[in-house]
Design an enzyme around this catalytic site. Sequence first.
Site, short mmCIF file in Angstrom:
data_model
loop_
_atom_site.label_atom_id
_atom_site.label_comp_id
_atom_site.label_asym_id
_atom_site.label_seq_id
_atom_site.Cartn_x
_atom_site.Cartn_y
_atom_site.Cartn_z
N CYS A 156 56.51 43.61 63.02
CA CYS A 156 56.65 42.91 64.31
C CYS A 156 56.38 41.42 64.05
O CYS A 156 55.98 41.04 62.94
CB CYS A 156 55.60 43.44 65.28
SG CYS A 156 53.93 43.18 64.65
N GLU A 179 40.53 45.35 67.00
CA GLU A 179 41.05 44.64 68.18
C GLU A 179 40.12 44.87 69.38
O GLU A 179 39.84 43.93 70.16
CB GLU A 179 42.47 45.12 68.50
CG GLU A 179 43.07 44.34 69.66
CD GLU A 179 44.43 44.85 70.08
OE1 GLU A 179 45.22 45.30 69.22
OE2 GLU A 179 44.72 44.80 71.29
N THR A 218 46.55 46.63 72.32
CA THR A 218 48.01 46.40 72.30
C THR A 218 48.81 47.53 71.67
O THR A 218 50.03 47.57 71.82
CB THR A 218 48.32 45.12 71.49
OG1 THR A 218 47.77 45.26 70.18
CG2 THR A 218 47.76 43.89 72.17
N CYS A 236 51.98 45.90 73.50
CA CYS A 236 52.94 44.84 73.17
C CYS A 236 54.36 45.38 73.05
O CYS A 236 54.58 46.59 72.94
CB CYS A 236 52.51 44.15 71.89
SG CYS A 236 52.82 45.14 70.43
N SER A 250 46.15 52.46 60.90
CA SER A 250 47.08 51.69 61.73
C SER A 250 47.30 52.44 63.05
O SER A 250 48.01 53.45 63.10
CB SER A 250 48.41 51.51 60.98
OG SER A 250 49.40 51.05 61.87
N SER A 251 46.69 51.92 64.10
CA SER A 251 46.75 52.60 65.40
C SER A 251 48.19 52.84 65.83
O SER A 251 48.57 53.95 66.22
CB SER A 251 46.02 51.74 66.43
OG SER A 251 46.28 52.19 67.73
N ASN A 252 49.02 51.79 65.76
CA ASN A 252 50.39 51.98 66.27
C ASN A 252 51.18 52.98 65.44
O ASN A 252 52.02 53.69 65.97
CB ASN A 252 51.09 50.62 66.41
CG ASN A 252 51.61 50.09 65.10
OD1 ASN A 252 52.73 50.38 64.71
ND2 ASN A 252 50.79 49.34 64.37
N SER A 273 53.11 47.38 60.96
CA SER A 273 52.52 46.69 59.80
C SER A 273 53.14 47.13 58.48
O SER A 273 52.57 46.90 57.41
CB SER A 273 51.01 46.95 59.78
OG SER A 273 50.75 48.33 59.96
O1 0CM Z 1 46.38 47.73 65.81
P1 0CM Z 1 46.94 48.55 64.67
O2 0CM Z 1 45.88 49.40 64.03
O3 0CM Z 1 48.17 49.27 65.02
O4 0CM Z 1 47.30 47.42 63.60
P2 0CM Z 1 48.43 47.25 62.50
O5 0CM Z 1 47.94 46.15 61.58
O6 0CM Z 1 48.85 48.50 61.88
O7 0CM Z 1 49.66 46.74 63.35
C1 0CM Z 1 49.87 45.50 63.83
C2 0CM Z 1 48.94 44.89 64.66
C3 0CM Z 1 48.19 44.32 65.37
C4 0CM Z 1 47.29 43.58 66.21
FE1 SF4 Z 2 51.13 41.50 67.84
FE2 SF4 Z 2 49.97 43.78 67.10
FE3 SF4 Z 2 52.04 43.81 68.80
FE4 SF4 Z 2 52.44 43.18 66.30
S1 SF4 Z 2 51.73 45.16 67.03
S2 SF4 Z 2 53.27 42.08 68.08
S3 SF4 Z 2 50.57 42.12 65.75
S4 SF4 Z 2 50.03 42.89 69.18
#
Ligand code: 0CM
Ligand code: SF4
Length: 316
Positions: free
Chosen positions: A14, A128, A166, A196, A224-226, A269
Amino acid sequence: MSKSVVVAAPRGYCAGVDRAVVTVEKALDLYGPPVYVRKQIVHNKHVVETLEERGAIFVEELDEVPEGATVVFSAHGVSPAVHAEASERQLKTIDATCPLVTKVHNEAKRFAADGRQILLIGHAGHEEVEGTMGEAPDRTILVEHPDDVANVEVDDPSQLAWLSQTTLSVDETWETVTKLREKFPLLMNPPSDDICYATQNRQSAVKQIAKGSDLVIVVGSSNSSNSVRLVEVALEAGAKASYRVDNAGEIDPAWLEGVEKVGVTSGASVPDVLVEGVLDYLTERGYPAAVEERLTEENLTFALPPELRKDLKKRG
Ligand code: 0CM
Ligand code: SF4
């Protein structure tokens, strides 16, 4: 068996991750190694290892950074207490916090200044969440799960607002908010979505490919949460099975037994080279080349942190 592989888009990097990784790369070019980074710059093992090879040193806390050295704050943001500690220790800081995380910090500050208590939906211990809670520690209550709503106790039900991390599941967050609103009808919404665009798009895209899939492979690291959310979303959307891997080396061949339709995606990420590794693994095992299913285009980019831009400009 008629085999197929569908790869979701948008997936992978992202705008906030790209900015944070480029920040560390440019800081290494500009100041030379070592460049210290507080916490993992983004939650991806491959990214962290690659930057370590180039001279980045990842630390957990600022007391591990020598006086006067340069330290980058990760994309996930830091609390005001961390900024204060950095200035006390006279560290040169570069803040790679994603602007969309900063936006949530600003919302927290504003709600707190208005005298509201904040119900922050997010996961305990996530960096976060620690950063956002740090903006108003005495006024923030963490709500991790829809089931936790029953136990939430507030000072004044007429002075409440909710915010979120997010990178949560859109559907689960909605469930939590619905329950919070049933309990606290005067609950105020954030001015705009906290989850986000990248998190939302990757979840919508994986839903689309998950429906008809026997297996969905999500590339991303365990913290990685997302990325972890994408596995849950894929399963909820109808994938018969879904697993997260850091790279192709973690795929268990047993997952592919009797599997015709495979879906592949990755977290925000994750460099695409790791997804390509998974697609190569599948073609080596008799699957056809992947077809991309794109839900939407993403064109957002963020300027590098101003403190870094200033030094880059000085160098000319
Ligand atoms: O928040 P998350 O654990 O998903 O982090 P990430 O580094 O895998 O992804 C991008 C972000 C942010 C803020
Ligand atoms: Fe920003 Fe995290 Fe969303 Fe990526 S995933 S755009 S770093 S808030």
